[in-house]
Design a protein around this motif. Sequence first.
Motif, PDB file in Angstrom:
ATOM      1  N   LEU A 164     -61.791 -98.174 -32.018  1.00  0.00           N
ATOM      2  CA  LEU A 164     -60.603 -97.555 -31.413  1.00  0.00           C
ATOM      3  C   LEU A 164     -60.668 -96.012 -31.382  1.00  0.00           C
ATOM      4  CD1 LEU A 164     -58.009-100.091 -32.471  1.00  0.00           C
ATOM      5  CD2 LEU A 164     -58.607 -99.628 -29.862  1.00  0.00           C
ATOM      6  N   LYS A 165     -61.245 -95.424 -32.602  1.00  0.00           N
ATOM      7  CA  LYS A 165     -61.462 -94.222 -32.763  1.00  0.00           C
ATOM      8  C   LYS A 165     -62.759 -93.462 -32.253  1.00  0.00           C
ATOM      9  CE  LYS A 165     -61.032 -90.567 -36.400  1.00  0.00           C
ATOM     10  NZ  LYS A 165     -59.732 -89.921 -35.689  1.00  0.00           N
ATOM     11  N   PHE A 166     -63.832 -94.128 -32.378  1.00  0.00           N
ATOM     12  CA  PHE A 166     -65.256 -93.711 -31.895  1.00  0.00           C
ATOM     13  C   PHE A 166     -65.628 -94.154 -30.893  1.00  0.00           C
ATOM     14  CE2 PHE A 166     -64.603 -92.771 -36.378  1.00  0.00           C
ATOM     15  CZ  PHE A 166     -64.942 -91.329 -36.619  1.00  0.00           C
ATOM     16  N   GLY A 167     -65.202 -95.340 -30.331  1.00  0.00           N
ATOM     17  CA  GLY A 167     -66.021 -95.951 -29.355  1.00  0.00           C
ATOM     18  C   GLY A 167     -65.935 -95.171 -27.903  1.00  0.00           C
ATOM     19  N   THR A 168     -66.837 -95.558 -26.991  1.00  0.00           N
ATOM     20  CA  THR A 168     -66.540 -95.245 -25.566  1.00  0.00           C
ATOM     21  C   THR A 168     -65.491 -96.440 -24.702  1.00  0.00           C
ATOM     22  OG1 THR A 168     -68.259 -96.665 -24.656  1.00  0.00           O
ATOM     23  CG2 THR A 168     -68.863 -94.413 -25.624  1.00  0.00           C
ATOM     24  N   GLU A 169     -65.122 -95.899 -23.670  1.00  0.00           N
ATOM     25  CA  GLU A 169     -64.132 -96.818 -22.940  1.00  0.00           C
ATOM     26  C   GLU A 169     -64.888 -98.132 -22.712  1.00  0.00           C
ATOM     27  OE1 GLU A 169     -60.567 -98.338 -21.567  1.00  0.00           O
ATOM     28  OE2 GLU A 169     -60.858 -96.438 -22.780  1.00  0.00           O
ATOM     29  N   GLU A 170     -66.110 -98.026 -22.332  1.00  0.00           N
ATOM     30  CA  GLU A 170     -66.635 -99.202 -22.020  1.00  0.00           C
ATOM     31  C   GLU A 170     -66.797-100.190 -23.374  1.00  0.00           C
ATOM     32  OE1 GLU A 170     -67.706 -96.194 -21.230  1.00  0.00           O
ATOM     33  OE2 GLU A 170     -67.504 -96.402 -19.189  1.00  0.00           O
ATOM     34  N   GLN A 171     -67.250 -99.567 -24.502  1.00  0.00           N
ATOM     35  CA  GLN A 171     -67.473-100.344 -25.610  1.00  0.00           C
ATOM     36  C   GLN A 171     -66.134-101.043 -26.191  1.00  0.00           C
ATOM     37  OE1 GLN A 171     -68.820 -97.154 -28.279  1.00  0.00           O
ATOM     38  NE2 GLN A 171     -71.141 -97.887 -27.747  1.00  0.00           N
ATOM     39  N   VAL A 222     -85.261-104.514 -31.689  1.00  0.00           N
ATOM     40  CA  VAL A 222     -85.128-103.706 -30.472  1.00  0.00           C
ATOM     41  C   VAL A 222     -83.490-103.614 -30.410  1.00  0.00           C
ATOM     42  CG1 VAL A 222     -85.452-103.134 -28.032  1.00  0.00           C
ATOM     43  CG2 VAL A 222     -87.267-104.431 -29.434  1.00  0.00           C
ATOM     44  N   VAL A 223     -82.983-102.274 -30.396  1.00  0.00           N
ATOM     45  CA  VAL A 223     -81.829-102.123 -30.168  1.00  0.00           C
ATOM     46  C   VAL A 223     -81.407-101.228 -28.911  1.00  0.00           C
ATOM     47  CG1 VAL A 223     -79.529-101.316 -31.199  1.00  0.00           C
ATOM     48  CG2 VAL A 223     -81.230-102.503 -32.643  1.00  0.00           C
ATOM     49  N   PRO A 224     -80.866-101.499 -27.864  1.00  0.00           N
ATOM     50  CA  PRO A 224     -80.689-100.692 -26.872  1.00  0.00           C
ATOM     51  C   PRO A 224     -79.905 -99.460 -27.187  1.00  0.00           C
ATOM     52  CG  PRO A 224     -80.190-102.839 -26.112  1.00  0.00           C
ATOM     53  CD  PRO A 224     -80.414-102.773 -27.701  1.00  0.00           C
ATOM     54  N   LYS A 225     -80.161 -98.297 -26.547  1.00  0.00           N
ATOM     55  CA  LYS A 225     -79.381 -97.022 -26.937  1.00  0.00           C
ATOM     56  C   LYS A 225     -77.932 -96.968 -26.543  1.00  0.00           C
ATOM     57  CE  LYS A 225     -82.723 -93.966 -28.243  1.00  0.00           C
ATOM     58  NZ  LYS A 225     -83.024 -92.852 -27.194  1.00  0.00           N
ATOM     59  N   ASP A 226     -77.499 -97.914 -25.570  1.00  0.00           N
ATOM     60  CA  ASP A 226     -75.902 -97.977 -25.352  1.00  0.00           C
ATOM     61  C   ASP A 226     -75.111 -98.594 -26.450  1.00  0.00           C
ATOM     62  OD1 ASP A 226     -76.589-100.581 -25.039  1.00  0.00           O
ATOM     63  OD2 ASP A 226     -75.736-100.637 -22.863  1.00  0.00           O
ATOM     64  N   GLN A 227     -75.986 -99.081 -27.510  1.00  0.00           N
ATOM     65  CA  GLN A 227     -75.160 -99.912 -28.548  1.00  0.00           C
ATOM     66  C   GLN A 227     -75.268 -98.979 -29.951  1.00  0.00           C
ATOM     67  OE1 GLN A 227     -76.820-104.060 -26.845  1.00  0.00           O
ATOM     68  NE2 GLN A 227     -77.085-103.740 -29.085  1.00  0.00           N
ATOM     69  N   ILE A 228     -74.990 -97.679 -29.684  1.00  0.00           N
ATOM     70  CA  ILE A 228     -74.553 -96.650 -30.639  1.00  0.00           C
ATOM     71  C   ILE A 228     -73.220 -96.360 -30.536  1.00  0.00           C
ATOM     72  CG2 ILE A 228     -75.279 -94.750 -29.302  1.00  0.00           C
ATOM     73  CD1 ILE A 228     -75.971 -93.331 -31.801  1.00  0.00           C
ATOM     74  N   VAL A 229     -72.436 -96.404 -31.670  1.00  0.00           N
ATOM     75  CA  VAL A 229     -70.917 -95.885 -31.754  1.00  0.00           C
ATOM     76  C   VAL A 229     -70.992 -94.588 -32.248  1.00  0.00           C
ATOM     77  CG1 VAL A 229     -68.683 -96.423 -32.716  1.00  0.00           C
ATOM     78  CG2 VAL A 229     -70.194 -98.099 -32.135  1.00  0.00           C
ATOM     79  N   GLY A 230     -70.131 -93.531 -31.735  1.00  0.00           N
ATOM     80  CA  GLY A 230     -70.161 -92.439 -31.935  1.00  0.00           C
ATOM     81  C   GLY A 230     -71.430 -91.561 -31.750  1.00  0.00           C
ATOM     82  N   GLU A 231     -71.412 -90.267 -32.067  1.00  0.00           N
ATOM     83  CA  GLU A 231     -72.806 -89.509 -31.890  1.00  0.00           C
ATOM     84  C   GLU A 231     -74.177 -89.990 -32.666  1.00  0.00           C
ATOM     85  OE1 GLU A 231     -71.978 -85.441 -31.907  1.00  0.00           O
ATOM     86  OE2 GLU A 231     -69.795 -85.638 -31.844  1.00  0.00           O
ATOM     87  N   LEU A 232     -74.979 -89.653 -31.950  1.00  0.00           N
ATOM     88  CA  LEU A 232     -76.367 -89.747 -32.640  1.00  0.00           C
ATOM     89  C   LEU A 232     -76.305 -88.898 -33.912  1.00  0.00           C
ATOM     90  CD1 LEU A 232     -79.214 -90.594 -32.420  1.00  0.00           C
ATOM     91  CD2 LEU A 232     -79.872 -88.877 -31.115  1.00  0.00           C
ATOM     92  N   ASN A 233     -77.050 -89.499 -35.022  1.00  0.00           N
ATOM     93  CA  ASN A 233     -77.025 -88.823 -36.408  1.00  0.00           C
ATOM     94  C   ASN A 233     -75.702 -88.447 -37.123  1.00  0.00           C
ATOM     95  OD1 ASN A 233     -79.854 -88.998 -36.260  1.00  0.00           O
ATOM     96  ND2 ASN A 233     -80.228 -87.204 -34.933  1.00  0.00           N
ATOM     97  N   ARG A 234     -74.458 -89.005 -36.404  1.00  0.00           N
ATOM     98  CA  ARG A 234     -73.286 -88.738 -36.906  1.00  0.00           C
ATOM     99  C   ARG A 234     -72.586 -89.966 -37.207  1.00  0.00           C
ATOM    100  NH1 ARG A 234     -71.172 -83.732 -36.401  1.00  0.00           N
ATOM    101  NH2 ARG A 234     -69.610 -84.379 -38.013  1.00  0.00           N
ATOM    102  N   TYR A 244     -66.140-104.942 -26.394  1.00  0.00           N
ATOM    103  CA  TYR A 244     -66.250-105.638 -27.721  1.00  0.00           C
ATOM    104  C   TYR A 244     -64.737-106.037 -28.253  1.00  0.00           C
ATOM    105  CZ  TYR A 244     -71.073-104.222 -27.900  1.00  0.00           C
ATOM    106  OH  TYR A 244     -72.384-103.841 -27.676  1.00  0.00           O
ATOM    107  N   LEU A 245     -63.732-105.078 -28.070  1.00  0.00           N
ATOM    108  CA  LEU A 245     -62.584-105.258 -28.669  1.00  0.00           C
ATOM    109  C   LEU A 245     -61.849-106.690 -28.147  1.00  0.00           C
ATOM    110  CD1 LEU A 245     -60.920-101.767 -29.029  1.00  0.00           C
ATOM    111  CD2 LEU A 245     -62.145-103.225 -30.853  1.00  0.00           C
ATOM    112  N   ASN A 246     -61.967-106.787 -26.798  1.00  0.00           N
ATOM    113  CA  ASN A 246     -61.441-108.132 -26.230  1.00  0.00           C
ATOM    114  C   ASN A 246     -62.084-109.247 -26.801  1.00  0.00           C
ATOM    115  OD1 ASN A 246     -59.305-107.714 -23.803  1.00  0.00           O
ATOM    116  ND2 ASN A 246     -60.591-106.049 -23.523  1.00  0.00           N
TER     117      ASN A 246
END
Length: 386
Positions: free
Chosen positions: A107-114, A224-236, A118-120
Amino acid sequence: MSDLDAFRADIRAWLEENCPAEMREPVRDEGDVCWGGRNFQFKNEAQKTWMERCAAKGYTVPDWPKPYGGAGMSPAEAKIWREECARIGARPPLSSFGIWMLGPALLKFGTEEQKVHYLNQIARGEIRWCQGYSEPGSGSDLVSLQTFGEDKGDHWVVNGQKIWTSYADKADWIFCLVRTDKTNKYQGISFLLFDMTTPGVTTKPIKLISGNSPFCETFFDNVVVPKDQIVGELNRGWDVAKYLLGHEREMISGAGGGDRLNAIGAVVARNGLEDPILRADLAMFDVDALAYACMGEKFLDEAKVGRAHPAQPNMMKYAGTELNKRRHELLMSAGGATALEWDSERTNGGSPSRSWLRTKANSIEGGTSEVMLNVVAKRILELPGA
């Protein structure tokens, strides 16, 4: 009648009509807890009905926004929901690390698509999560973790190991801290999500002193983990991890109790306890548990208006941990020799003793008690360091 009074009346009526009688009984064992997920097997039809009815109304996550599977309740309305559920002794319709930990982080860091994706699923009980934080050499010092995600352009390849991964052998997905930059200890960690059925993911239960295995070792071998499965910024990812840890500690602190309906003094007294000293200890526990619940409500209200101290979850985690351990010590004392039985039918396979032993892990998981006390000393009491 005020709007909140009318809301309470509506909730009370809905619960009376929709909460099955079986779901108003105390939780007796792990099978009474509805975890959801792809492979979850409902214990009975009442458990299934209760979860589905709540999910349809958004009541599994009442204070989440409606587009993400919640009921969109205000803080005051969500408090009324909790109070009315407690009034009839209703079991939680769905228990989930997705609800308690990952959901608030998304809810705080995810993209709208995420959030939508996931939340539903979490709210409907369709996906069960585990947490990939601790490693064999990285427990309280999480920033020293070594699980590494190598950048391959449109995906990462993850290798490493996690430990104490609660229910990893039953989870569908994992939210995982992975080092994506080896040159920066704090700003080189990313927060990744991936399916536990991905090739290269394996789990191994860890047998505890209680004889049960809620914890696992988890291994990643070229996952193997797709790039769109990161929450928040890279390295943050550490920003996400710290925020989530606060919610995890609140979850663990909830084991302290505080619900008058579950006061152990009254429960034990009904079984004819004659020892006056133990009766006094039980009564004192109930008083402390109620005080703890009041403290929790105060902290929750402060958090809703942005006045909460960031170290309050540490204090709640420590206090709740100690209360839960004390609760089980008292129950063991009240149970006498019977409570020490390990496999008997009358103790449901040694439930009292196994549960008592399980509480010993409370002061380790989610941050050790020693670390929690250090944080309280430094950040709340502002005591000088050594």
